[in-house]
Design an enzyme around this catalytic site. Structure first.
Site, mmCIF file in Angstrom:
data_model
loop_
_atom_site.group_PDB
_atom_site.id
_atom_site.type_symbol
_atom_site.label_atom_id
_atom_site.label_comp_id
_atom_site.label_asym_id
_atom_site.label_seq_id
_atom_site.Cartn_x
_atom_site.Cartn_y
_atom_site.Cartn_z
ATOM 1 N N TRP A 171 0.932 -1.285 -0.376
ATOM 2 C CA TRP A 171 -0.154 -0.040 0.230
ATOM 3 C C TRP A 171 1.123 1.147 -0.028
ATOM 4 C CZ3 TRP A 171 -4.451 0.335 -2.337
ATOM 5 C CH2 TRP A 171 -5.332 -1.135 -1.987
ATOM 6 N N LYS A 201 -12.283 -2.014 6.968
ATOM 7 C CA LYS A 201 -11.763 -2.476 7.722
ATOM 8 C C LYS A 201 -12.443 -2.383 8.485
ATOM 9 C CE LYS A 201 -8.583 -2.515 3.928
ATOM 10 N NZ LYS A 201 -7.767 -1.730 2.402
ATOM 11 N N ASP A 254 -1.371 6.712 6.630
ATOM 12 C CA ASP A 254 -2.475 5.803 6.214
ATOM 13 C C ASP A 254 -2.315 4.723 7.238
ATOM 14 O OD1 ASP A 254 -4.023 3.604 5.349
ATOM 15 O OD2 ASP A 254 -3.353 3.945 3.207
#
Ligand SMILES: *Cc1c(COP(=O)(O)O)cnc(C)c1O
Length: 364
Positions: free
Chosen positions: A102, A199, A175
């Protein structure tokens, strides 16, 4: 049907109590005789919901007064773009730390928008005798002027989590998509925190941004108003029609988490869940994990079968036992059990029991 435990990395399972409440309220919310999906985002009922959501999130994460909470479109990747566009006007430069898939994707997006010259990247994962570990750089020793440093606290695909907070002379942008509210973090250490919702928060599409007041004064690039942090802040995240149903469910998840005792309590359970699973992996030669203990993700537990020719049999039998979505990301292979806040300890126990039985049955 017996219990299904869903280990999907995202969109992930949501707390069952929340799903049941949403089901009950689906066609008649708040006594209005219509769904929360079917009312104006500017109605007093919906505005009360948003105010409650923000208040609850602020309490859960102990967000200081000088931070704004924004509910935006575009998930996690939307913020890859927004961070650049909002903060890198006037030829500003940024540093990106890379510890997995990511953070790599975030750098790629940043380079696409402002070019190589304005984005520096630094790999922070070292492989030592086959074991991956994070080595945080001494940022204070770098003689450069960045608008921000970006990193990903939990690499969802690789199963690598950074628990330490990063000391930096520049604002830190993080993040937190796959670890937000799973453990306590000190919000005051960050210039901006963002997380895609699917999530630990609610349905996909929504993203949460927590931004320090002074960050909104940084020069921006020309950009779409719906992606502009200052516009979102000035309009209570309602410059255009927000994803209202996702916002409603997020508010329900915040209430659920509060009822569980908040982040402090869920963190204890999350530790227990992760310890149980890693212990199973480490104590059985049938399984392995290549991440150093200090950097093992508590939310996304990646593991491999020593004999990977048994992978598809493992997945098949797991599914038959009600343990679904254990296949690792296509890039890294192997297995991955995502055990976010909503996964109960009983789900991890069921997985461990299955893994032990499977290993016994398939050991020579
Ligand atoms: C899932 C995820 C994203 C991407 O989220 P989208 O909503 O699909 O854009 C970004 N970062 C991390 C760490 C993630 O886990």
């Amino acid at each position: 049907m017996s219990a299904i435990y869903n280990f999907c990395a995202g969109p992930a399972m949501l707390p069952q109590a929340v799903m049941q409440k949403a089901q009950q309220e689906l066609i008649d919310w708040n006594g209005l005789g219509v769904s929360v999906m079917e009312i104006s985002h500017r109605s007093k009922e919906f505005i009360a919901l948003t105010q409650h959501a923000e208040k609850t999130l602020r309490a859960l994460m102990e967000i200081p007064e000088n931070y704004h909470v924004l509910f935006m479109h575009g998930g996690g990747r939307g913020q890859f773009t927004n961070v650049v566009n909002n903060f890198l006007g006037d030829n500003g430069k940024a540093l990106y730390l890379v510890n997995g898939q990511w953070s790599t994707a975030a750098v790629k997006e940043a380079v696409k928008l402002v070019g190589d010259d304005n984005i520096d990247q630094m790999n922070i994962v070292e492989n030592c005798d086959g074991v991956n570990q994070v080595v945080l750089p001494d940022l204070n020793a770098i003689d450069k002027d960045y608008r921000y440093v970006h990193f990903c606290a939990n690499e969802t695909v690789d199963g690598i989590e950074i628990f330490e907070s990063l000391e930096s002379p520049w604002p830190v942008v993080v993040d937190l998509s796959s670890t937000i509210m799973s453990r306590q973090i000190d919000v005051s250490k960050y210039g901006l925190i963002y997380a895609g919702a699917q999530k630990n928060i609610g349905p996909s599409g929504l993203s949460i941004v927590i931004v320090r007041d002074d960050m909104l004064k940084l020069p921006s690039l020309p950009q779409s108003s719906i992606m502009d942090y200052s516009v979102a802040q000035a309009n209570d995240s309602m410059f255009n029609t927000p994803p209202t149903f996702a916002w409603y469910l997020a508010a329900e998840v915040f209430d659920w988490l509060t009822a569980q005792g908040g982040v402090t309590e869920i963190e204890k359970i999350n530790k227990q869940k992760a310890d149980l699973l890693y212990q199973c992996i480490d104590s059985n030669p049938f399984y392995k994990n290549g991440v150093k203990a200090e950097n093992r993700s508590r939310m996304n537990v990646t593991f491999q079968l020593t004999d990977n020719s048994l992978d598809s049999e493992f997945l098949k039998q797991a599914e038959q036992a009600g343990l679904v979505a254990l296949k690792g990301h296509r890039i890294v292979g192997g297995m991955r059990a995502s055990i976010y806040n909503a996964m109960p300890l009983s789900g991890v126990q069921a997985l461990v029991n299955f893994m032990e039985t499977f290993a016994k049955q398939h050991s020579a």
